[in-house]
Design a protein around this motif. Structure first.
Motif, PDB file in Angstrom:
ATOM      1  N   ALA A 189      15.293  -2.382 -26.793  1.00 29.41           N
ATOM      2  CA  ALA A 189      15.793  -2.291 -28.167  1.00 29.41           C
ATOM      3  C   ALA A 189      17.288  -2.034 -28.162  1.00 29.41           C
ATOM      4  CB  ALA A 189      15.070  -1.180 -28.918  1.00 29.41           C
ATOM      5  N   PHE A 190      17.930  -2.585 -29.188  1.00 33.32           N
ATOM      6  CA  PHE A 190      19.380  -2.413 -29.365  1.00 33.32           C
ATOM      7  C   PHE A 190      19.698  -1.591 -30.606  1.00 33.32           C
ATOM      8  CE2 PHE A 190      18.366  -6.674 -27.730  1.00 33.32           C
ATOM      9  CZ  PHE A 190      18.750  -6.472 -26.425  1.00 33.32           C
ATOM     10  N   SER A 191      18.746  -1.509 -31.531  1.00 36.08           N
ATOM     11  CA  SER A 191      18.940  -0.687 -32.725  1.00 36.08           C
ATOM     12  C   SER A 191      17.584  -0.439 -33.339  1.00 36.08           C
ATOM     13  CB  SER A 191      19.862  -1.370 -33.737  1.00 36.08           C
ATOM     14  OG  SER A 191      19.147  -2.323 -34.487  1.00 36.08           O
ATOM     15  N   GLY A 192      17.506   0.607 -34.165  1.00 36.87           N
ATOM     16  CA  GLY A 192      16.245   0.977 -34.794  1.00 36.87           C
ATOM     17  C   GLY A 192      16.009   0.232 -36.085  1.00 36.87           C
ATOM     18  N   LYS A 209      24.525  -0.109 -26.056  1.00 33.48           N
ATOM     19  CA  LYS A 209      23.489   0.269 -25.096  1.00 33.48           C
ATOM     20  C   LYS A 209      22.188  -0.459 -25.410  1.00 33.48           C
ATOM     21  CE  LYS A 209      25.673   3.495 -22.759  1.00 33.48           C
ATOM     22  NZ  LYS A 209      25.793   3.492 -21.289  1.00 33.48           N
ATOM     23  N   MET A 210      21.309  -0.469 -24.432  1.00 27.70           N
ATOM     24  CA  MET A 210      19.977  -1.042 -24.607  1.00 27.70           C
ATOM     25  C   MET A 210      18.960  -0.012 -24.132  1.00 27.70           C
ATOM     26  SD  MET A 210      18.460  -4.569 -23.007  1.00 27.70           S
ATOM     27  CE  MET A 210      18.257  -4.076 -21.289  1.00 27.70           C
ATOM     28  N   ALA A 211      17.985   0.299 -24.989  1.00 30.30           N
ATOM     29  CA  ALA A 211      16.928   1.245 -24.626  1.00 30.30           C
ATOM     30  C   ALA A 211      15.775   0.455 -24.026  1.00 30.30           C
ATOM     31  CB  ALA A 211      16.473   2.027 -25.846  1.00 30.30           C
ATOM     32  N   VAL A 212      15.430   0.748 -22.785  1.00 35.44           N
ATOM     33  CA  VAL A 212      14.357   0.035 -22.092  1.00 35.44           C
ATOM     34  C   VAL A 212      13.047   0.760 -22.352  1.00 35.44           C
ATOM     35  CG1 VAL A 212      13.500  -0.760 -19.859  1.00 35.44           C
ATOM     36  CG2 VAL A 212      15.966  -0.742 -20.326  1.00 35.44           C
ATOM     37  N   GLY A 213      12.084   0.032 -22.919  1.00 36.96           N
ATOM     38  CA  GLY A 213      10.762   0.610 -23.121  1.00 36.96           C
ATOM     39  C   GLY A 213      10.570   1.352 -24.422  1.00 36.96           C
ATOM     40  N   LEU A 214      11.583   1.366 -25.271  1.00 35.30           N
ATOM     41  CA  LEU A 214      11.451   2.022 -26.575  1.00 35.30           C
ATOM     42  C   LEU A 214      10.313   1.374 -27.359  1.00 35.30           C
ATOM     43  CD1 LEU A 214      13.262   4.181 -28.153  1.00 35.30           C
ATOM     44  CD2 LEU A 214      14.080   2.243 -29.447  1.00 35.30           C
ATOM     45  N   GLY A 215       9.465   2.189 -27.979  1.00 32.56           N
ATOM     46  CA  GLY A 215       8.310   1.654 -28.696  1.00 32.56           C
ATOM     47  C   GLY A 215       8.674   1.061 -30.039  1.00 32.56           C
ATOM     48  N   ILE A 216       7.716   0.353 -30.641  1.00 31.84           N
ATOM     49  CA  ILE A 216       7.986  -0.357 -31.892  1.00 31.84           C
ATOM     50  C   ILE A 216       8.086   0.573 -33.086  1.00 31.84           C
ATOM     51  CG2 ILE A 216       7.103  -2.585 -31.136  1.00 31.84           C
ATOM     52  CD1 ILE A 216       4.509  -2.001 -32.615  1.00 31.84           C
ATOM     53  N   HIS A 217       7.756   1.849 -32.913  1.00 33.42           N
ATOM     54  CA  HIS A 217       8.008   2.823 -33.972  1.00 33.42           C
ATOM     55  C   HIS A 217       9.054   3.824 -33.502  1.00 33.42           C
ATOM     56  CE1 HIS A 217       3.694   1.645 -33.953  1.00 33.42           C
ATOM     57  NE2 HIS A 217       3.933   1.382 -35.222  1.00 33.42           N
ATOM     58  N   GLY A 218       9.767   3.501 -32.434  1.00 31.82           N
ATOM     59  CA  GLY A 218      10.767   4.413 -31.907  1.00 31.82           C
ATOM     60  C   GLY A 218      10.209   5.396 -30.879  1.00 31.82           C
ATOM     61  N   GLU A 219       8.992   5.142 -30.395  1.00 24.92           N
ATOM     62  CA  GLU A 219       8.462   6.033 -29.363  1.00 24.92           C
ATOM     63  C   GLU A 219       9.376   5.979 -28.143  1.00 24.92           C
ATOM     64  OE1 GLU A 219       6.765   3.557 -30.792  1.00 24.92           O
ATOM     65  OE2 GLU A 219       4.857   4.301 -31.585  1.00 24.92           O
ATOM     66  N   PRO A 220       9.371   7.073 -27.353  1.00 24.14           N
ATOM     67  CA  PRO A 220      10.357   7.185 -26.276  1.00 24.14           C
ATOM     68  C   PRO A 220      10.245   6.075 -25.245  1.00 24.14           C
ATOM     69  CG  PRO A 220       8.618   8.799 -26.020  1.00 24.14           C
ATOM     70  CD  PRO A 220       8.442   8.210 -27.375  1.00 24.14           C
ATOM     71  N   GLY A 221      11.396   5.682 -24.707  1.00 24.69           N
ATOM     72  CA  GLY A 221      11.422   4.672 -23.665  1.00 24.69           C
ATOM     73  C   GLY A 221      11.694   5.301 -22.312  1.00 24.69           C
ATOM     74  N   LEU A 222      12.098   4.464 -21.383  1.00 26.74           N
ATOM     75  CA  LEU A 222      12.315   4.929 -20.014  1.00 26.74           C
ATOM     76  C   LEU A 222      13.769   5.261 -19.756  1.00 26.74           C
ATOM     77  CD1 LEU A 222      10.249   2.291 -18.002  1.00 26.74           C
ATOM     78  CD2 LEU A 222       9.579   4.635 -18.623  1.00 26.74           C
ATOM     79  N   ASP A 223      14.674   4.521 -20.406  1.00 23.99           N
ATOM     80  CA  ASP A 223      16.026   4.494 -19.878  1.00 23.99           C
ATOM     81  C   ASP A 223      16.964   3.876 -20.910  1.00 23.99           C
ATOM     82  OD1 ASP A 223      17.816   4.904 -17.903  1.00 23.99           O
ATOM     83  OD2 ASP A 223      17.158   3.252 -16.618  1.00 23.99           O
ATOM     84  N   GLU A 224      18.227   4.256 -20.834  1.00 25.19           N
ATOM     85  CA  GLU A 224      19.248   3.562 -21.623  1.00 25.19           C
ATOM     86  C   GLU A 224      20.262   2.960 -20.670  1.00 25.19           C
ATOM     87  OE1 GLU A 224      19.461   5.866 -25.857  1.00 25.19           O
ATOM     88  OE2 GLU A 224      21.264   5.882 -24.615  1.00 25.19           O
ATOM     89  N   VAL A 225      20.531   1.684 -20.837  1.00 23.51           N
ATOM     90  CA  VAL A 225      21.472   1.000 -19.937  1.00 23.51           C
ATOM     91  C   VAL A 225      22.517   0.273 -20.780  1.00 23.51           C
ATOM     92  CG1 VAL A 225      19.689   0.695 -18.160  1.00 23.51           C
ATOM     93  CG2 VAL A 225      20.078  -1.117 -19.835  1.00 23.51           C
ATOM     94  N   ASP A 226      23.561  -0.195 -20.126  1.00 26.44           N
ATOM     95  CA  ASP A 226      24.573  -0.966 -20.853  1.00 26.44           C
ATOM     96  C   ASP A 226      23.983  -2.291 -21.324  1.00 26.44           C
ATOM     97  OD1 ASP A 226      26.483   0.962 -20.527  1.00 26.44           O
ATOM     98  OD2 ASP A 226      27.353   0.061 -18.726  1.00 26.44           O
ATOM     99  N   LEU A 227      24.520  -2.787 -22.422  1.00 22.45           N
ATOM    100  CA  LEU A 227      24.072  -4.064 -22.981  1.00 22.45           C
ATOM    101  C   LEU A 227      24.225  -5.160 -21.925  1.00 22.45           C
ATOM    102  CD1 LEU A 227      23.143  -4.847 -25.843  1.00 22.45           C
ATOM    103  CD2 LEU A 227      25.489  -5.582 -26.284  1.00 22.45           C
ATOM    104  N   PRO A 228      23.152  -5.875 -21.612  1.00 25.26           N
ATOM    105  CA  PRO A 228      23.256  -6.936 -20.603  1.00 25.26           C
ATOM    106  C   PRO A 228      23.625  -8.276 -21.241  1.00 25.26           C
ATOM    107  CG  PRO A 228      20.985  -6.692 -21.255  1.00 25.26           C
ATOM    108  CD  PRO A 228      21.783  -5.739 -22.127  1.00 25.26           C
ATOM    109  N   THR A 229      23.950  -9.251 -20.404  1.00 22.00           N
ATOM    110  CA  THR A 229      24.023 -10.626 -20.899  1.00 22.00           C
ATOM    111  C   THR A 229      22.590 -11.117 -21.119  1.00 22.00           C
ATOM    112  OG1 THR A 229      23.845 -11.643 -18.725  1.00 22.00           O
ATOM    113  CG2 THR A 229      26.071 -11.068 -19.483  1.00 22.00           C
ATOM    114  N   ALA A 230      22.474 -12.273 -21.742  1.00 21.08           N
ATOM    115  CA  ALA A 230      21.145 -12.851 -21.976  1.00 21.08           C
ATOM    116  C   ALA A 230      20.416 -13.075 -20.650  1.00 21.08           C
ATOM    117  CB  ALA A 230      21.283 -14.169 -22.743  1.00 21.08           C
ATOM    118  N   ASP A 231      21.122 -13.600 -19.655  1.00 21.45           N
ATOM    119  CA  ASP A 231      20.480 -13.862 -18.362  1.00 21.45           C
ATOM    120  C   ASP A 231      20.090 -12.567 -17.652  1.00 21.45           C
ATOM    121  OD1 ASP A 231      20.763 -16.543 -18.817  1.00 21.45           O
ATOM    122  OD2 ASP A 231      22.292 -16.888 -17.280  1.00 21.45           O
ATOM    123  N   GLN A 232      20.953 -11.565 -17.753  1.00 23.59           N
ATOM    124  CA  GLN A 232      20.608 -10.281 -17.126  1.00 23.59           C
ATOM    125  C   GLN A 232      19.368  -9.669 -17.768  1.00 23.59           C
ATOM    126  OE1 GLN A 232      24.314  -8.280 -17.784  1.00 23.59           O
ATOM    127  NE2 GLN A 232      25.199  -8.911 -15.810  1.00 23.59           N
TER     128      GLN A 232
END
Lengths: 576, 576
Positions: A189-192, A209-232
């Protein structure tokens, strides 16, 4: 930003009306949700899906031949009530039994399970497959705890195709369960998202930033990483999914997979296609054959910016079912040669029961009870925005609207029963049914149970004394703690309910009358609610939520304390 | 925010690749766009649609049986080139001629018209229907000036169904034209869109406001009003459309209409359904029968938040065509009984011509020309972001990427021709073709024409002297002013082109050599480009753009001045 709203409390209902108007050729409305506009053959298994609203095309968009027979549509981000599930289930059951399939969330499990019991009580066979595809929501060793996200679609599709192929209920269930066992998703996810009527997003992701694993109601994810390119991003999604193959899929190479690349809301088709270009290249490189991929919005979360990738590892049976024709508002495949006959919607056979007999004493009490239910409605109406606001900090923001729908329905149904001559107990059980039916969600189910339990304790004969009320309250506490499973200290309404119950009982034991005991209990409830803001956040919630929620009381706890005070004030005013 | 991007200049191509990978069962790629994966019967009219990318499902998502035969896919928000249109047209033509249909935008008209000429030159019958449904983009008396928005879908659908029904080219054209004449749309916007690679939106709408009539690329609207409720918005949209009935539809009551409620990007299905509930109620109240409505994303603009409503007033012929089966990636209706045979894609028959003969003198000049083309490429590469930034202030923000694609393609094609032994003229005409083909849009078409004209003037024999170059420049100026129609003072590249041309000619007339004349022309170009920031904004542009653009030079004017200086510097360095 969700902007186009009339009354936020009416949003889910109005959305359903508009959806049915737009797709009148494929679906029709029944109490609790929507069903196919076409009839299915007698004896065919009925597939009923559902969940909260706000995830279109899940769930109403997936109703049609070759897919679901009906969808139960809850309030925004809230589970439908058991009554809704029962209503939709009865509308589509054709003698072959019902498969209930839905994402694995606490409120949905509670309400669909309660509905299963009631449907079985009507002599209908019922099975359940909970979708658990989100690999970020629990470790692989705890697969059954995982949440369901876009993988819903594959599981529903397999179930619907299996039913259409004439399989019996156990076979349909086994195939849907196999589809779920073979399905893995990962979301970023990139925004809520912003719920209807809210001024601010339910949750946020830091800019860039990009939240990896964030749930569809905002449930907690695993990690926050920098915004990747589309291929990344494609690389990250594919790598994580290939790293967790199902037990019975020894290797990716030479595998065949259904692939869904899903946009959560504001990531557009153009971006999804750019990402899919690399996803398909990487899967081909890993030796995976992509079968009938879907790229688009398959399970959304209002205006959330995010993407999920789903792989379902196919065997020949699953592949045939994945490729079978389907014709729903949002998902179509192949052509369904035979035009199915149009369905005639008949109202649910469950008619309002006749009122049980009541004494004049109990009818007099019923008038007081109806007044109290109206006081509850009023205090919730007054505080609905504030309850939503504090729930948005530590929860999913739907508490205010859910409580409002429940309290309004309970007050209306209770008053109607009282005016029809019901005793106090029946007024309360009727109000409890209405609350659970209209509010949906976990809290709706719990409030419904509590009112019903109190009503059964009071009955329709005697004027309850303080000791009877104490017993009834304690019974309601017991059903809530046993069903909801929360412990004191978990920062839920249980933190208020237990001191409320104990204070009332202690006061009565020490000779207080009902008014004095209620006053003491209301004060204890207020103190306890305030205390939920000083506690350690409940176990298992998001770190981000936990950090943000320190200093904010739990919305459910606050609701209960407001209601306790409103009941006390109303009793004082009427001199009871 | 459009976030999932690799190289922004490659976005449109990568999107097309991913789109084709996701929908390989329905479409296949050809140079310039996509075509159906199924074959159509010989003699059937081919419907070719197209336009800039960024509006999915327009245009690639609408290719399939019963809809378009092919879609020409331009760069982001830029018209495809004439060469792209020719390529897609040839790929789908089956002897019945081609109907070109597209939204009425200047760049599209320019390139599609140029393509028509070339296709007719190949003996193919071509007709054109421009979609002009946006009632806010010009008064009713000037209907042919109106822009095309979501109403595209109905016009394309009618055309595709008419072709499938076996009508001939004139009949298909007449029916598509009737559909356009009967189609009215109105759009509103709550926020602008962000182009791939941009950090900021292309345009904005103030928070809490709604822009009525804002175009899908941010073209000026009519009005800004406070954010309405969902029902109020439905009221506004319906009222405006019922207020402008087509001439041959005397009243709304008892009318039958195809209805599209379109989300531009970040207005979600749930909100659209809430709005549609009231739209359908209001239309029913007005006595209008809604026929097969579509509610969803039909013509988008990346992450723009907005909605449009389209009504097409049906007669029995149009209704039959609107309801006919169709099967495209984004729009399906009914079932197409017969499985059409798969298409075999053959490369475009237009092979590279053999090089015309050239003298050694001209080959030597060609080496210089190829070096100059490379200098042009380099200066555009260096300034691509800045050009995009200033174009976003007064235009649609695509100028930088368009120039980059064009200049890179021209440099490569020119160098390849030179290395293959072409003379200077052929190097330039080849470079011009490549520029127009890859850049698309209006500026791509004009730059392509200019290079081709200069090439034809120089020829492949002589070493051009300063007087010859002056004549060639003047010829290029003439073709640009005559084709583009801009006057001096309109704040376009013409404001630079004319002083550049005149300064060069004057210098040569006064005896300057090529180097001195080029230096003078480059300086004049720079001054003129700077001057475009002080002029009154070009006629007919948005007020908001006009206000914002004061103080910003025109991007096309800046490009030309940068190129003039780069050519001068390159000539100085090589001592020519």
């Amino acid at each position: 930003m969700t902007r186009l709203v009339n009354d936020p409390a009416a949003f889910a209902d109005e959305m359903t009306e508009g959806f049915v108007a737009a797709h009148a050729d494929r679906v029709c409305a029944v109490p609790g949700g929507v069903v196919r506009s076409t009839e299915t053959p007698a004896g065919q298994v009925a597939v009923v899906v559902g969940g909260g609203s706000g995830h279109y095309p899940a769930f109403g968009g997936l109703v049609g031949p070759g897919l679901a027979d009906g969808a139960v549509l809850g309030n925004v981000f809230a589970s439908p009530s058991a009554q809704q599930v029962v209503s939709v289930g009865r509308a589509v059951e054709r003698g072959g039994g019902i498969l209930l399939s839905y994402g694995n969330y606490a409120g949905d499990c509670l309400n669909f399970d309660a509905a299963s019991e009631r449907l079985r009580g009507n002599g209908i066979q019922v099975r359940t497959v909970r979708v658990t595809d989100d690999i970020c929501s629990a470790p692989v060793a705890e697969r059954t705890r995982r949440r369901g996200i876009a993988g819903d679609l594959v599981v529903f599709k397999v179930a619907g195709a299996a039913a259409a192929a004439g399989h019996d209920l156990d076979q349909v269930t086994a195939l849907a369960q196999l589809a779920n066992d073979r399905t893995r998703s990962i979301g970023v996810a990139f925004s809520g998202c912003t719920l209807p009527g809210a001024d601010e997003p339910l949750f946020t992701v830091p800019e860039g930033k990009m939240a990896v694993g964030l749930g569809i109601h905002g449930e907690p994810g695993l990690d926050e990483v920098d915004l990747p390119t589309a291929d990344q991003l494609a690389g990250l999604l594919v790598e994580r999914l290939l790293a967790e193959l199902p037990d019975d899929v020894p290797q990716a190479a030479n595998g065949r997979a259904a692939v869904l690349l899903n946009g959560l809301g504001t990531v557009k088709h153009e971006e999804l296609f750019v990402v899919f270009r690399e996803v398909s290249r990487l899967l081909a490189e890993a030796g995976v054959t992509v079968v009938a991929p879907e790229v688009g919005e398959l399970c959304t979360s209002f205006d959330m910016a995010g993407v999920s990738l789903t792989l379902t590892w196919l065997d020949p049976r699953l592949e045939e079912l994945w490729l079978a024709p389907a014709d729903s508002p949002a998902f179509r495949r192949g052509s369904l040669a035979v035009e199915a006959p149009r369905r005639t919607v008949t109202p649910d056979a469950e008619q309002a029961d006749e009122l049980p007999p009541a004494t004049d004493d109990s009818r007099a009490t019923a008038e007081v009870v109806a007044g109290l239910l109206d006081a509850v409605r009023e205090v919730i109406d007054t505080n609905v925005d504030e309850l939503g606001r504090i729930d948005a900090i530590a929860g999913d923001g739907d508490h205010g609207i859910g409580m409002q729908r429940g309290a309004r329905a309970a007050a209306l149904a209770g008053r109607a029963a009282q005016l029809a001559g019901a005793g106090a107990g029946t007024v309360l059980t009727t109000a409890g049914d209405a609350w659970a039916d209209r509010a949906g969600g976990t809290s709706g189910a719990l409030w419904g149970m509590a009112l019903r339990r109190i009503g059964r304790q009071l009955g329709d004969s005697e004027i309850p004394d303080a000791a009877t009320i104490a017993e009834a309250l304690h019974a309601a506490r017991t059903v809530i703690t046993e069903t909801g499973g929360a412990q004191i200290g978990d920062k839920t309404l249980v933190d208020v309910l237990i001191p409320l119950d104990e204070t009332y009982r202690d006061a009565v034991a020490q000779g207080a009358d009902g008014a004095a005991a209620t006053a003491a209990a209301a004060t204890a409830a207020e103190q306890a609610a305030e205390g939920t803001s000083r506690l350690i956040p409940r176990a298992g919630r998001a770190r981000t939520h936990a950090e943000r929620s320190l200093g904010t009381p739990d919305a459910g706890a606050v609701s209960l304390s407001l209601i306790a005070r409103a009941v006390h004030t109303a009793l004082s005013t009427t001199g009871r």
